[in-house]
Design an enzyme around this catalytic site. Sequence first.
Site, short mmCIF file in Angstrom:
data_model
loop_
_atom_site.label_atom_id
_atom_site.label_comp_id
_atom_site.label_asym_id
_atom_site.label_seq_id
_atom_site.Cartn_x
_atom_site.Cartn_y
_atom_site.Cartn_z
N GLU A 38 41.01 5.70 -33.37
CA GLU A 38 39.58 5.52 -33.14
C GLU A 38 39.03 6.55 -32.17
O GLU A 38 37.89 7.01 -32.29
CB GLU A 38 39.30 4.10 -32.61
CG GLU A 38 39.58 2.99 -33.59
CD GLU A 38 38.50 2.85 -34.65
OE1 GLU A 38 38.13 3.88 -35.26
OE2 GLU A 38 38.02 1.73 -34.86
N THR A 84 29.72 6.90 -36.11
CA THR A 84 29.80 5.97 -34.99
C THR A 84 29.33 6.62 -33.70
O THR A 84 28.57 6.02 -32.91
CB THR A 84 31.24 5.46 -34.83
OG1 THR A 84 31.65 4.82 -36.03
CG2 THR A 84 31.33 4.47 -33.68
#
Length: 311
Positions: free
Chosen positions: A130, A183
């Site tokens: 991530e 994101t």
Amino acid sequence: MNKSIKVFAPGSVSNVGCGFDILGFAIDGIGDEMILSKNESKKINIKPIEGYENLPTEPTKNVAGVAIQALLDDLGSDQGFDIEIKKNIKPGSGIGSSSASAAGAVVAVNELLGKPYSRIQLVDFAMQGEVAASGDAHADNAAPTVLGGFCIIRAYDPLDIIQIESPKDLWCVVIHPQIEIKTKEARELLSPVINLKKAIRQWGNVAGLISGLHCSDYALIGRSLEDHIIEEQRKVLIPKFDKLKNAVMNAGALGCSISGSGPSVFALCEGQNKAKDISLAMKDVFSKTDIPFYIYSSQVSSKGVRILEES
């Protein structure tokens, strides 16, 4: 010990309305498939990803490669792996694309190395993927993808994950408009300051949602699926959001909000028949636009990454 393994890594919904960065759940409707095999080169080799030729295959830049390397470094291993990824979750979809690849990779490698780590420990390594994707080590997608079900991220330092049982007949419907929202860019929209009254309402909703899930109280789940902080800042990125939300609520959804950073939007409901009604409502709204879309409907997945084949 096996030399090759094939796994399925489910998609996930994070934030779940009121639970920004601390709550997520796995879904069965969509996921990545991955095949990992040991090699003798002591290197991580990632094959070009069909349909996503723009995704990096350099291990230091690919989320799966980064996650695997974090595991190998911690273990002190120089084992090499060949990786083939069937990417079913589009990057920038808001349903855990990077988490699926990172989680599937570390679960597969852990199996091939004789399970030196527990599933909870594997979340830490998946989170490193991530970081490569968004610059932030959040676990609200990675944890449910590895572990399955609903997960609360109670704390990050040290990582403390709590799994929650959810009602057996709780269904999720997700619409994925075929636009991309990164994101990192979606995070840059968010104000660093939160109004105290809004924060208090948000904390109450988080507590109510957890209690509703635990007690199978669908009405309480519905009352608690409200986001007073993040949704109003990010919904500008999603075409027809307000109209879509009104349509699914009128169709009987318990609640509706942005999945992750968007553009996907999720709705929770009681039962498969209600899920079908919500799917039709979503389709009706987006069929009147020129934006392609996909709709996924499934129960909340009680399992995370699943092993499909071993050899």
